[in-house]
Design a protein around this motif. Structure first.
Motif, PDB file in Angstrom:
ATOM      1  N   LEU A 135     -51.017  28.188  15.036  1.00 36.49           N
ATOM      2  CA  LEU A 135     -50.089  27.072  15.238  1.00 36.49           C
ATOM      3  C   LEU A 135     -50.820  25.843  15.786  1.00 36.49           C
ATOM      4  O   LEU A 135     -50.533  24.710  15.382  1.00 36.49           O
ATOM      5  N   LYS A 138     -52.766  24.224  12.971  1.00 40.11           N
ATOM      6  CA  LYS A 138     -51.924  23.562  11.966  1.00 40.11           C
ATOM      7  C   LYS A 138     -51.266  22.297  12.499  1.00 40.11           C
ATOM      8  O   LYS A 138     -51.167  21.294  11.787  1.00 40.11           O
ATOM      9  N   TYR A 139     -50.782  22.338  13.733  1.00 44.25           N
ATOM     10  CA  TYR A 139     -49.941  21.247  14.231  1.00 44.25           C
ATOM     11  C   TYR A 139     -50.602  20.348  15.276  1.00 44.25           C
ATOM     12  O   TYR A 139     -50.069  19.275  15.576  1.00 44.25           O
ATOM     13  N   LYS A 151     -53.309   9.907  11.566  1.00 44.75           N
ATOM     14  CA  LYS A 151     -53.482  11.318  11.920  1.00 44.75           C
ATOM     15  C   LYS A 151     -54.922  11.563  12.336  1.00 44.75           C
ATOM     16  O   LYS A 151     -55.789  10.697  12.173  1.00 44.75           O
TER      17      LYS A 151
END
Length: 235
Positions: A135, A138-139, A151
């Motif tokens: 997680l 990914k985030y 980003k």
């Protein structure tokens, strides 16, 4: 009358022996299944570390070139996913190494219950660790990047972006390798989630067998106490 009681007691003893024998056979199967999965998980966790370490080492070596005007890495670069994968791999490696050592070391005492407890706790800790690593990768929580960027770039995204660039763009040295390594590490990290679930299931089965035989032993003990008390009251 005494003969009938003796036969009944003999039957119960035989039944109890059969139950103990069945439990020991089942526990042996559970033990080897859990040990095999732990070895496999240990190997996969080592592979995660082995895949992530070279790209991180390459980044640390080349990031210093920015001082000489040869920057390979963007301003919005985030190294935390690589560090997170390395930490997850090390934690899961240590958890399984401790279990393997405890399971293989000889002991004069029964370790069925302690091994069941540790295997369950280790599987839960390993599952949470691998899941958090995935997680996080990914985030990227609490991710900050300079103004002008929408980003962050990670070691995986940046090296693979160069790898899949146009034919007129020359890929920097080792970027192909780093892209493949980081991708493999992520896949292996996903595998660890499933493997920790399997270990947890096997550990739960072993715990259920152990509790079931404990209940049977307690019931047999209480029955024997009742028979002794009955005999004393008759005499």
């Amino acid at each position: 009358m005494a003969s009938t009681s003796s036969l009944a007691g003999s039957g119960r003893a035989y039944s109890s022996d059969m139950e103990e024998s069945t439990f020991l056979k089942r526990n042996r199967v559970v033990h080897f299944a859990r040990l095999g999965l732990s070895f496999l998980t240990f190997g996969v966790a080592i592979a995660v570390v082995a895949c992530e370490a070279p790209p991180l080492r390459h980044y640390k070596r080349t990031s210093q070139w920015a001082n000489a005007g040869l920057a390979l890495w963007p301003l919005n670069f985030d190294i935390r996913p690589t560090v997170a994968a390395l930490v997850c791999g090390c934690i899961i490696t240590a958890l399984n190494l401790v279990y393997i050592a405890a399971a293989l070391l000889p002991s004069p005492y029964s370790r069925i219950k302690p091994l069941n407890i540790y295997a369950s706790a280790s599987a839960l800790a390993g599952f949470v660790t691998a899941l958090v690593g995935i997680l996080f990768t990914k985030y990227l929580p609490s991710s900050n990047y300079p103004a002008g960027f929408s980003k962050n770039e990670t070691l995986h995204s940046w090296t693979c972006k160069w790898k899949t660039g146009t034919s007129t763009t020359k890929t920097p040295t080792h970027f192909d390798r780093d892209c493949l390594n980081t991708r493999a590490a992520f896949v292996l990290l996903c595998m660890l989630v499933g493997m920790e679930v399997l270990i947890g299931v096997v550990a739960a089965v072993g715990t259920w067998y152990q509790r079931d035989v404990s209940r049977r032993r307690e019931a047999q003990f209480q029955l024997e106490k009742l028979e002794v008390a009955t005999k004393h009251s008759r005499t």
